[in-house]
Motif scaffolding. Structure first.
Motif, PDB file in Angstrom:
ATOM      1  N   ALA A 118       1.948  -2.789   0.198  1.00  0.00           N
ATOM      2  CA  ALA A 118       2.682  -2.123  -0.886  1.00  0.00           C
ATOM      3  C   ALA A 118       3.759  -1.178  -0.368  1.00  0.00           C
ATOM      4  CB  ALA A 118       1.720  -1.383  -1.798  1.00  0.00           C
ATOM      5  N   ALA A 119       3.411  -0.377   0.618  1.00  0.00           N
ATOM      6  CA  ALA A 119       4.380   0.579   1.151  1.00  0.00           C
ATOM      7  C   ALA A 119       5.514  -0.137   1.875  1.00  0.00           C
ATOM      8  CB  ALA A 119       3.684   1.558   2.089  1.00  0.00           C
ATOM      9  N   ALA A 120       5.187  -1.159   2.645  1.00  0.00           N
ATOM     10  CA  ALA A 120       6.193  -1.859   3.441  1.00  0.00           C
ATOM     11  C   ALA A 120       7.228  -2.575   2.575  1.00  0.00           C
ATOM     12  CB  ALA A 120       5.511  -2.863   4.371  1.00  0.00           C
ATOM     13  N   VAL A 121       6.807  -3.119   1.436  1.00  0.00           N
ATOM     14  CA  VAL A 121       7.748  -3.845   0.568  1.00  0.00           C
ATOM     15  C   VAL A 121       8.344  -2.932  -0.496  1.00  0.00           C
ATOM     16  CG1 VAL A 121       6.528  -6.012   0.964  1.00  0.00           C
ATOM     17  CG2 VAL A 121       5.991  -4.654  -1.077  1.00  0.00           C
ATOM     18  N   VAL A 122       7.963  -1.653  -0.454  1.00  0.00           N
ATOM     19  CA  VAL A 122       8.453  -0.637  -1.392  1.00  0.00           C
ATOM     20  C   VAL A 122       8.127  -1.037  -2.834  1.00  0.00           C
ATOM     21  CG1 VAL A 122      10.349   0.943  -1.857  1.00  0.00           C
ATOM     22  CG2 VAL A 122      10.363  -0.369   0.241  1.00  0.00           C
ATOM     23  N   ALA A 123       6.890  -1.424  -3.056  1.00  0.00           N
ATOM     24  CA  ALA A 123       6.439  -1.739  -4.411  1.00  0.00           C
ATOM     25  C   ALA A 123       6.324  -0.447  -5.210  1.00  0.00           C
ATOM     26  CB  ALA A 123       5.091  -2.443  -4.375  1.00  0.00           C
ATOM     27  N   ASP A 124       6.636  -0.523  -6.492  1.00  0.00           N
ATOM     28  CA  ASP A 124       6.516   0.650  -7.350  1.00  0.00           C
ATOM     29  C   ASP A 124       5.102   0.824  -7.888  1.00  0.00           C
ATOM     30  OD1 ASP A 124       9.328   1.576  -7.426  1.00  0.00           O
ATOM     31  OD2 ASP A 124       9.678  -0.400  -8.305  1.00  0.00           O
ATOM     32  N   ALA A 125       4.328  -0.268  -7.894  1.00  0.00           N
ATOM     33  CA  ALA A 125       2.947  -0.242  -8.379  1.00  0.00           C
ATOM     34  C   ALA A 125       2.263  -1.519  -7.914  1.00  0.00           C
ATOM     35  CB  ALA A 125       2.906  -0.124  -9.902  1.00  0.00           C
ATOM     36  N   VAL A 126       0.927  -1.531  -8.003  1.00  0.00           N
ATOM     37  CA  VAL A 126       0.153  -2.709  -7.585  1.00  0.00           C
ATOM     38  C   VAL A 126      -0.846  -3.074  -8.680  1.00  0.00           C
ATOM     39  CG1 VAL A 126      -1.547  -3.610  -5.932  1.00  0.00           C
ATOM     40  CG2 VAL A 126       0.391  -2.247  -5.116  1.00  0.00           C
ATOM     41  N   LEU A 127      -0.891  -4.372  -8.987  1.00  0.00           N
ATOM     42  CA  LEU A 127      -1.818  -4.920  -9.968  1.00  0.00           C
ATOM     43  C   LEU A 127      -2.764  -5.880  -9.251  1.00  0.00           C
ATOM     44  CD1 LEU A 127      -2.788  -5.480 -12.886  1.00  0.00           C
ATOM     45  CD2 LEU A 127      -0.945  -7.172 -13.063  1.00  0.00           C
ATOM     46  N   ALA A 128      -4.020  -5.484  -9.110  1.00  0.00           N
ATOM     47  CA  ALA A 128      -5.005  -6.260  -8.351  1.00  0.00           C
ATOM     48  C   ALA A 128      -6.008  -6.926  -9.294  1.00  0.00           C
ATOM     49  CB  ALA A 128      -5.733  -5.359  -7.362  1.00  0.00           C
ATOM     50  N   LEU A 129      -6.117  -8.236  -9.199  1.00  0.00           N
ATOM     51  CA  LEU A 129      -7.086  -8.990  -9.989  1.00  0.00           C
ATOM     52  C   LEU A 129      -8.245  -9.398  -9.090  1.00  0.00           C
ATOM     53  CD1 LEU A 129      -4.613 -11.461 -11.772  1.00  0.00           C
ATOM     54  CD2 LEU A 129      -5.245  -9.151 -12.491  1.00  0.00           C
ATOM     55  N   SER A 130      -9.475  -9.145  -9.538  1.00  0.00           N
ATOM     56  CA  SER A 130     -10.660  -9.549  -8.773  1.00  0.00           C
ATOM     57  C   SER A 130     -10.583  -9.058  -7.334  1.00  0.00           C
ATOM     58  CB  SER A 130     -10.830 -11.074  -8.811  1.00  0.00           C
ATOM     59  OG  SER A 130     -11.038 -11.528 -10.118  1.00  0.00           O
ATOM     60  N   PHE A 131     -10.348  -7.770  -7.157  1.00  0.00           N
ATOM     61  CA  PHE A 131     -10.278  -7.228  -5.799  1.00  0.00           C
ATOM     62  C   PHE A 131     -11.637  -7.414  -5.117  1.00  0.00           C
ATOM     63  CE2 PHE A 131     -10.608  -3.977  -2.545  1.00  0.00           C
ATOM     64  CZ  PHE A 131      -9.398  -4.119  -1.891  1.00  0.00           C
ATOM     65  N   PRO A 132     -11.668  -8.125  -3.975  1.00  0.00           N
ATOM     66  CA  PRO A 132     -12.947  -8.367  -3.290  1.00  0.00           C
ATOM     67  C   PRO A 132     -13.389  -7.141  -2.496  1.00  0.00           C
ATOM     68  CG  PRO A 132     -11.168  -9.423  -2.091  1.00  0.00           C
ATOM     69  CD  PRO A 132     -10.545  -8.792  -3.306  1.00  0.00           C
ATOM     70  N   LEU A 133     -14.026  -6.235  -3.192  1.00  0.00           N
ATOM     71  CA  LEU A 133     -14.414  -4.959  -2.578  1.00  0.00           C
ATOM     72  C   LEU A 133     -15.282  -5.159  -1.351  1.00  0.00           C
ATOM     73  CD1 LEU A 133     -14.370  -1.843  -2.823  1.00  0.00           C
ATOM     74  CD2 LEU A 133     -16.448  -2.036  -4.223  1.00  0.00           C
ATOM     75  N   HIS A 134     -16.159  -6.139  -1.411  1.00  0.00           N
ATOM     76  CA  HIS A 134     -17.034  -6.442  -0.273  1.00  0.00           C
ATOM     77  C   HIS A 134     -17.504  -7.886  -0.390  1.00  0.00           C
ATOM     78  CE1 HIS A 134     -20.404  -6.364  -3.081  1.00  0.00           C
ATOM     79  NE2 HIS A 134     -20.028  -5.152  -3.482  1.00  0.00           N
ATOM     80  N   PRO A 135     -17.952  -8.503   0.706  1.00  0.00           N
ATOM     81  CA  PRO A 135     -18.534  -9.847   0.610  1.00  0.00           C
ATOM     82  C   PRO A 135     -19.778  -9.797  -0.277  1.00  0.00           C
ATOM     83  CG  PRO A 135     -18.023  -9.288   2.884  1.00  0.00           C
ATOM     84  CD  PRO A 135     -17.897  -8.020   2.092  1.00  0.00           C
ATOM     85  N   PRO A 136     -20.082 -10.873  -0.987  1.00  0.00           N
ATOM     86  CA  PRO A 136     -21.268 -10.873  -1.862  1.00  0.00           C
ATOM     87  C   PRO A 136     -22.535 -10.480  -1.101  1.00  0.00           C
ATOM     88  CG  PRO A 136     -19.925 -12.786  -2.314  1.00  0.00           C
ATOM     89  CD  PRO A 136     -19.327 -12.139  -1.096  1.00  0.00           C
ATOM     90  N   GLY A 137     -23.258  -9.525  -1.649  1.00  0.00           N
ATOM     91  CA  GLY A 137     -24.510  -9.080  -1.048  1.00  0.00           C
ATOM     92  C   GLY A 137     -24.359  -8.173   0.145  1.00  0.00           C
ATOM     93  N   LYS A 138     -23.120  -7.765   0.465  1.00  0.00           N
ATOM     94  CA  LYS A 138     -22.903  -6.924   1.641  1.00  0.00           C
ATOM     95  C   LYS A 138     -22.037  -5.714   1.286  1.00  0.00           C
ATOM     96  CE  LYS A 138     -23.308 -10.774   4.905  1.00  0.00           C
ATOM     97  NZ  LYS A 138     -22.641 -11.522   6.019  1.00  0.00           N
ATOM     98  N   PRO A 139     -22.536  -4.842   0.424  1.00  0.00           N
ATOM     99  CA  PRO A 139     -21.736  -3.687  -0.009  1.00  0.00           C
ATOM    100  C   PRO A 139     -21.360  -2.748   1.127  1.00  0.00           C
ATOM    101  CG  PRO A 139     -24.037  -3.419  -0.642  1.00  0.00           C
ATOM    102  CD  PRO A 139     -23.893  -4.832  -0.158  1.00  0.00           C
ATOM    103  N   GLU A 140     -22.076  -2.834   2.248  1.00  0.00           N
ATOM    104  CA  GLU A 140     -21.767  -1.952   3.378  1.00  0.00           C
ATOM    105  C   GLU A 140     -20.441  -2.335   4.051  1.00  0.00           C
ATOM    106  OE1 GLU A 140     -24.016  -5.448   5.070  1.00  0.00           O
ATOM    107  OE2 GLU A 140     -24.129  -4.178   3.273  1.00  0.00           O
TER     108      GLU A 140
END
Length: 211
Positions: A118-140
């Motif tokens: 985002a910073a490198a392309v100078v985006a004004d905002a970011v819209l994230a769909l289904s952000f993969p916060l962690h692999p399934p079953g591995k919240p750590e």
């Protein structure tokens, strides 16, 4: 409102990328979206977001080089970023430069790419769909730091997450990110539902609040 469709093939260090543009006659800004690691720009939620043209947003869906080349498996994150970092300048410079504000985003792996760059392309905002916060079953193994790059840089961030997403529920995402991030819950799992109209509704409501 008339919407003109066009396709641009763009050279990148990772290979040829392809941008599918939908340009309405009255322009309010641009939304550039990348696809996930297991599919392309035909994902139902990405198709649903083309409805933003009704509000004057120029919508671009970008096919990563690995997808254009016909490969079935996505390339590593660094290579995905390399492709994206070449595509965005090509789209935002010159006679046909995309109008601002520039909102970058995508689904799953595409959301991660948009956050990291985002910073490198100078985006004004970011819209994230289904952000993969962690692999399934591995919240750590959290990837929250990638999303925080957006808010740490002072840019607006919206995350639309499936209520039953195994890569992170809306509650998990909200707790992991900066309070400045806007997290919206939609029906379904990582791919939402077959008719993800809520994705468009939530995206539209958030975009309406941007400066």
């Amino acid at each position: 409102m008339t919407v003109r469709a066009s396709v641009r093939e763009l050279e990148t260090p990772a290979g040829m990328a392809r941008a599918h543009l939908l340009r309405p006659t009255r322009l309010r800004g641009s939304v550039v979206l990348g696809h996930g690691a297991g599919g392309g720009i035909e994902a139902p939620d990405l198709v649903e977001l083309t409805g933003l043209t009704e509000d004057g947003w120029l919508v671009v869906r970008v096919e990563q080089p690995w997808r254009v080349a016909g490969k079935k498996v996505a390339t590593p994150p660094k290579t995905l970023d390399t492709g994206w970092l070449a595509v965005l300048p090509a789209l935002t410079q010159g006679r046909w430069a995309l109008p601002r504000p520039l909102v970058c985003g995508g689904r799953s792996a595409g959301a991660r790419v948009a956050c990291r760059t985002a910073a490198a392309v100078v985006a004004d905002a970011v819209l994230a769909l289904s952000f993969p916060l962690h692999p399934p079953g591995k919240p750590e193994k959290s990837r929250a730091d990638e999303a925080r790059l957006v808010t740490d840089a002072g840019r607006p961030l919206a995350v639309i997450q499936g209520e039953k997403d195994p890569f992170g529920s809306p509650d998990e995402v909200e707790k992991a990110l900066d309070p400045a991030a806007h997290v919206f819950a939609a029906r379904g799992t990582h791919s939402f539902t077959k008719d993800p109209f809520e994705v468009l509704d939530e995206a539209r409501a958030w975009l309406d609040q941007l400066p």
